[in-house]
Design an enzyme around this catalytic site. Structure first.
Site, short mmCIF file in Angstrom:
data_model
loop_
_atom_site.label_atom_id
_atom_site.label_comp_id
_atom_site.label_asym_id
_atom_site.label_seq_id
_atom_site.Cartn_x
_atom_site.Cartn_y
_atom_site.Cartn_z
N CYS A 45 0.85 -1.06 -0.03
CA CYS A 45 0.18 0.00 -0.03
C CYS A 45 0.89 1.52 0.11
O CYS A 45 0.73 2.20 -0.69
CB CYS A 45 -0.76 0.04 1.17
SG CYS A 45 -2.06 -1.38 1.36
C1 BEZ Z 1 0.64 -4.70 1.76
O1 BEZ Z 1 0.24 -3.47 1.41
O2 BEZ Z 1 1.61 -4.61 1.90
C2 BEZ Z 1 -0.45 -5.74 2.39
C3 BEZ Z 1 -1.43 -5.32 2.78
C4 BEZ Z 1 -2.31 -6.59 3.28
C5 BEZ Z 1 -1.68 -7.82 3.00
C6 BEZ Z 1 -0.65 -8.26 2.39
C7 BEZ Z 1 0.34 -6.89 2.03
#
Ligand code: BEZ
Length: 212
Positions: A45
């Protein structure tokens, strides 16, 4: 209830990192990209929001406003924005909705319980100036989205809204486009496509991009 192409994007009022937002009023006459992400302070994210910030000029060229969403509260968003700015070498220049009460998540069906029963999935909606939903995509939490592809779809939508053409596989702005099969009249073809066209098959006719 899931959102389908052509639906009016549901309106809402919600808090964000840039204050309270009334969605339709905030969109005004712009196109919109509303995208959800699973959670603040997560690696994928962080890269997605940083990259979106870097596309500011590309979105502006296309009259598009971006807005992100997760179920984290405003104070978390504000702290995380500092991290995004620092690590992605940018400045977050769009609001992040703080959907802690899941109001928007429910309206847009952003929580898919069989994937995760509390966090939002990576959904994205392109909304046109009439507030109609023109693109929906949903990616798993483990896969960051390709924001160049979002710009490519917006280019296609803005082109095909104004000309009787469609864009073929892997089209990029400037490539040849296809003439919609409903145009058959030779006079109309000449008038709409003065640069000519190439008929590979009667239903597959290629022409230079008309707005170039
Ligand atoms: C991420 O944004 O890195 C992420 C968020 C939830 C689960 C896996 C990765």
């Amino acid at each position: 209830m899931s959102i389908r192409l052509g639906d009016i994007a549901p309106d809402f009022e919600q808090d964000s990192s840039e204050g309270r937002i009334r969605f339709h009023e905030w969109l005004g006459d712009s196109w919109g990209v509303l995208f959800s992400h699973p959670a603040d302070f997560t690696p994928v994210c962080t890269t997605e929001l940083g990259f979106t910030a870097k596309l500011k000029d590309e979105f502006a060229k296309r009259n598009v406003k971006a807005i992100a969403l997760s179920v984290d509260p405003v104070d978390s968003h504000i702290k995380w924005i500092d991290d995004i700015n620092e690590t992605q070498n940018t400045r977050v220049n769009f609001p992040i909705l703080a959907d802690a009460d899941r109001k928007v998540s429910e309206l847009y069906d952003l929580i898919h319980p069989n994937a995760n029963d509390t966090l939002t999935v990576r959904s994205l909606f392109v909304i046109d100036p009439n507030k109609k939903v023109r693109l929906t995509i949903t990616y798993p939490a483990s896969t960051g989205r390709n924001f160049h592809e979002i710009l490519r779809v917006i280019d296609s939508l803005q082109l095909t809204d104004n000309h009787k053409v469609a864009t073929p596989a892997n089209w990029q702005d400037g490539d040849d486009v296809v003439i919609v099969p409903s145009i058959k009249d030779e006079e109309e073809l000449k008038q709409r496509f003065p640069k000519g066209y190439r008929a590979v098959k009667p239903y597959l006719r290629l022409t230079p991009q008309p707005n170039r």
